[in-house]
Design a protein around this motif. Sequence first.
Motif, PDB file in Angstrom:
ATOM      1  N   LEU A  96       0.293  -1.395  -0.206  1.00  0.00           N
ATOM      2  CA  LEU A  96      -0.312  -0.145   0.423  1.00  0.00           C
ATOM      3  C   LEU A  96       1.154   1.436   0.136  1.00  0.00           C
ATOM      4  CD1 LEU A  96      -2.804   1.413   0.138  1.00  0.00           C
ATOM      5  CD2 LEU A  96      -2.510   0.864   2.569  1.00  0.00           C
ATOM      6  N   GLY A  97       0.604   1.767  -1.218  1.00  0.00           N
ATOM      7  CA  GLY A  97       2.014   2.935  -1.359  1.00  0.00           C
ATOM      8  C   GLY A  97       0.467   4.414  -1.504  1.00  0.00           C
ATOM      9  N   HIS A  98       1.273   5.621  -1.404  1.00  0.00           N
ATOM     10  CA  HIS A  98      -0.108   6.870  -1.595  1.00  0.00           C
ATOM     11  C   HIS A  98       1.275   7.880  -1.843  1.00  0.00           C
ATOM     12  CE1 HIS A  98       1.985   8.809   1.495  1.00  0.00           C
ATOM     13  NE2 HIS A  98       2.541   7.658   1.870  1.00  0.00           N
ATOM     14  N   ASP A  99      -0.787   8.729  -2.307  1.00  0.00           N
ATOM     15  CA  ASP A  99       0.274  10.277  -2.721  1.00  0.00           C
ATOM     16  C   ASP A  99       0.982  11.002  -2.077  1.00  0.00           C
ATOM     17  OD1 ASP A  99      -2.083  11.010  -1.647  1.00  0.00           O
ATOM     18  OD2 ASP A  99      -2.850  11.943  -3.251  1.00  0.00           O
ATOM     19  N   SER A 100       2.366  11.974  -2.042  1.00  0.00           N
ATOM     20  CA  SER A 100       2.779  12.615  -1.237  1.00  0.00           C
ATOM     21  C   SER A 100       3.744  11.710  -0.556  1.00  0.00           C
ATOM     22  CB  SER A 100       2.030  13.676  -1.037  1.00  0.00           C
ATOM     23  OG  SER A 100       1.714  14.581  -1.490  1.00  0.00           O
ATOM     24  N   CYS A 101       4.263  11.156  -0.743  1.00  0.00           N
ATOM     25  CA  CYS A 101       4.576   9.490  -0.112  1.00  0.00           C
ATOM     26  C   CYS A 101       6.635  10.469   0.954  1.00  0.00           C
ATOM     27  CB  CYS A 101       5.123   8.545  -0.479  1.00  0.00           C
ATOM     28  SG  CYS A 101       6.157   7.644   0.993  1.00  0.00           S
ATOM     29  N   GLY A 102       6.894  11.070   1.990  1.00  0.00           N
ATOM     30  CA  GLY A 102       8.231  11.535   2.050  1.00  0.00           C
ATOM     31  C   GLY A 102       8.950  10.941   2.134  1.00  0.00           C
ATOM     32  N   ALA A 103       9.211   9.933   2.105  1.00  0.00           N
ATOM     33  CA  ALA A 103      10.139   8.486   2.344  1.00  0.00           C
ATOM     34  C   ALA A 103      10.218   8.570  -0.178  1.00  0.00           C
ATOM     35  CB  ALA A 103       9.824   7.470   2.351  1.00  0.00           C
ATOM     36  N   VAL A 104       9.377   8.520  -0.700  1.00  0.00           N
ATOM     37  CA  VAL A 104       9.569   8.721  -1.958  1.00  0.00           C
ATOM     38  C   VAL A 104       9.731   9.942  -2.267  1.00  0.00           C
ATOM     39  CG1 VAL A 104       9.098   8.511  -4.517  1.00  0.00           C
ATOM     40  CG2 VAL A 104       8.137   7.111  -2.650  1.00  0.00           C
ATOM     41  N   THR A 105      10.063  11.130  -2.382  1.00  0.00           N
ATOM     42  CA  THR A 105      10.610  13.078  -1.764  1.00  0.00           C
ATOM     43  C   THR A 105      11.643  12.672  -1.679  1.00  0.00           C
ATOM     44  OG1 THR A 105       7.432  13.413  -1.444  1.00  0.00           O
ATOM     45  CG2 THR A 105       9.377  14.570  -1.626  1.00  0.00           C
ATOM     46  N   ALA A 106      12.114  12.007  -0.704  1.00  0.00           N
ATOM     47  CA  ALA A 106      13.739  12.512  -0.055  1.00  0.00           C
ATOM     48  C   ALA A 106      13.753  11.381  -1.381  1.00  0.00           C
ATOM     49  CB  ALA A 106      13.296  12.236   1.491  1.00  0.00           C
ATOM     50  N   TYR A 134      -3.110   4.253  -2.544  1.00  0.00           N
ATOM     51  CA  TYR A 134      -3.870   5.613  -2.470  1.00  0.00           C
ATOM     52  C   TYR A 134      -3.699   6.265  -2.367  1.00  0.00           C
ATOM     53  CZ  TYR A 134      -6.743   7.011   2.150  1.00  0.00           C
ATOM     54  OH  TYR A 134      -7.560   7.855   2.829  1.00  0.00           O
ATOM     55  N   HIS A 135      -4.998   7.339  -3.059  1.00  0.00           N
ATOM     56  CA  HIS A 135      -5.419   8.517  -2.396  1.00  0.00           C
ATOM     57  C   HIS A 135      -6.145   9.259  -1.630  1.00  0.00           C
ATOM     58  CE1 HIS A 135      -5.063   8.375  -7.316  1.00  0.00           C
ATOM     59  NE2 HIS A 135      -5.660   6.774  -7.107  1.00  0.00           N
ATOM     60  N   LEU A 136      -4.905  10.841  -1.200  1.00  0.00           N
ATOM     61  CA  LEU A 136      -5.513  10.906   0.579  1.00  0.00           C
ATOM     62  C   LEU A 136      -6.135  12.070   0.360  1.00  0.00           C
ATOM     63  CD1 LEU A 136      -1.931  12.266   1.613  1.00  0.00           C
ATOM     64  CD2 LEU A 136      -2.705  10.672   2.130  1.00  0.00           C
ATOM     65  N   ALA A 137      -6.769  12.648  -0.638  1.00  0.00           N
ATOM     66  CA  ALA A 137      -8.179  13.561  -0.362  1.00  0.00           C
ATOM     67  C   ALA A 137      -9.254  12.623  -1.052  1.00  0.00           C
ATOM     68  CB  ALA A 137      -7.422  14.741  -1.682  1.00  0.00           C
ATOM     69  N   ASP A 138      -9.061  11.732  -1.311  1.00  0.00           N
ATOM     70  CA  ASP A 138     -10.461  11.523  -1.433  1.00  0.00           C
ATOM     71  C   ASP A 138     -11.010   9.481  -1.157  1.00  0.00           C
ATOM     72  OD1 ASP A 138      -9.538   9.483  -3.475  1.00  0.00           O
ATOM     73  OD2 ASP A 138     -10.299  10.849  -5.112  1.00  0.00           O
ATOM     74  N   SER A 171      10.962   5.670 -17.849  1.00  0.00           N
ATOM     75  CA  SER A 171      10.712   5.376 -18.321  1.00  0.00           C
ATOM     76  C   SER A 171       9.298   7.055 -18.751  1.00  0.00           C
ATOM     77  CB  SER A 171       8.891   5.190 -17.218  1.00  0.00           C
ATOM     78  OG  SER A 171       9.861   2.965 -16.943  1.00  0.00           O
ATOM     79  N   GLY A 172       9.973   7.908 -18.314  1.00  0.00           N
ATOM     80  CA  GLY A 172       8.871   9.697 -18.821  1.00  0.00           C
ATOM     81  C   GLY A 172       8.671   9.400 -17.684  1.00  0.00           C
ATOM     82  N   ASP A 173       8.794   9.725 -16.512  1.00  0.00           N
ATOM     83  CA  ASP A 173       7.453   9.400 -16.164  1.00  0.00           C
ATOM     84  C   ASP A 173       7.728  10.550 -14.413  1.00  0.00           C
ATOM     85  OD1 ASP A 173       6.294   6.305 -15.902  1.00  0.00           O
ATOM     86  OD2 ASP A 173       5.512   8.099 -16.739  1.00  0.00           O
ATOM     87  N   ALA A 174       8.148  10.974 -14.305  1.00  0.00           N
ATOM     88  CA  ALA A 174       9.333  12.261 -13.342  1.00  0.00           C
ATOM     89  C   ALA A 174       8.165  12.942 -12.447  1.00  0.00           C
ATOM     90  CB  ALA A 174      10.067  13.142 -14.253  1.00  0.00           C
ATOM     91  N   ASP A 175       6.820  12.458 -12.754  1.00  0.00           N
ATOM     92  CA  ASP A 175       5.622  13.077 -11.958  1.00  0.00           C
ATOM     93  C   ASP A 175       6.273  12.580 -10.296  1.00  0.00           C
ATOM     94  OD1 ASP A 175       2.943  12.678  -9.958  1.00  0.00           O
ATOM     95  OD2 ASP A 175       3.683  15.121 -11.199  1.00  0.00           O
ATOM     96  N   LEU A 176       5.978  12.813  -8.983  1.00  0.00           N
ATOM     97  CA  LEU A 176       6.441  11.802  -7.706  1.00  0.00           C
ATOM     98  C   LEU A 176       5.593  10.984  -7.837  1.00  0.00           C
ATOM     99  CD1 LEU A 176       7.709  12.191  -4.750  1.00  0.00           C
ATOM    100  CD2 LEU A 176       6.020  13.688  -4.683  1.00  0.00           C
ATOM    101  N   GLN A 177       4.049  11.252  -8.222  1.00  0.00           N
ATOM    102  CA  GLN A 177       3.122   9.977  -7.826  1.00  0.00           C
ATOM    103  C   GLN A 177       3.491   8.843  -9.045  1.00  0.00           C
ATOM    104  OE1 GLN A 177       2.305  11.429  -5.734  1.00  0.00           O
ATOM    105  NE2 GLN A 177       1.097  13.319  -5.671  1.00  0.00           N
ATOM    106  N   ASP A 178       4.302   9.136  -9.557  1.00  0.00           N
ATOM    107  CA  ASP A 178       4.394   8.298 -10.961  1.00  0.00           C
ATOM    108  C   ASP A 178       4.945   7.279 -10.168  1.00  0.00           C
ATOM    109  OD1 ASP A 178       2.409   8.784 -12.836  1.00  0.00           O
ATOM    110  OD2 ASP A 178       3.520  10.379 -13.668  1.00  0.00           O
TER     111      ASP A 178
END
Length: 216
Positions: free
Chosen positions: A111-121, A196-200, A153-160
Amino acid sequence: MSTETAAVDNAPHTPAEAWRALQDGNARFIAGEKLHPHQDAQRRMDLAQSQKPFAVIFGCSDSRLAAEIIFDLGLGDAFVIRTAGQVIDNAVLGSLEFAVQVLGTPLIMVLGHDSCGAVTATKNSVESGELPTGFQRDLVERITPSVLQAKRSGDADLQDMVVEHTKQTAARMLDQSTVISGAVARGEAAVIGVFYHLADGKAELVYSEDPEIRES
């Protein structure tokens, strides 16, 4: 039949049944119609001597990712393991194997989620070339392959990157554990990745090798 046996018999027994139960619980959570199942004194007594959870949920330690809440679960329903960035180590693999081999749990969810701090770091470290100090460095090093793959893969967005890391974590546990891969090969268990989408509050399936789960 004892109440404890009845509780086990009424639980999901197959990977697909377990995933449907988790989907139903997540739908109740999103709609604000939670049942808070299996949280009474009788359930506590029924489980005092044994447990048979129908799902293992291996998720991020983020405070917003409380598995029992977002899937509307109760006592004895889920065997929950959490690390920052859902990073696998030997203790995690041992815990997962215990759930599958000893408890007979049919479904493992990463179970992963958007805006993950560990992946952001990790993203920041890859882009800056600077690693954090202490044991946080170990987390970043373990997540780095997922971030690099997403970039390739060209998916530089954090959520990707989080989705890629969730997929890689699910695949990695199958590669590293013969206990888990054996149970999957025999059809006794399945491994899925969920974002998991935090907002909804939506739990979205992003990885599964089980055709019955993919089509559900």
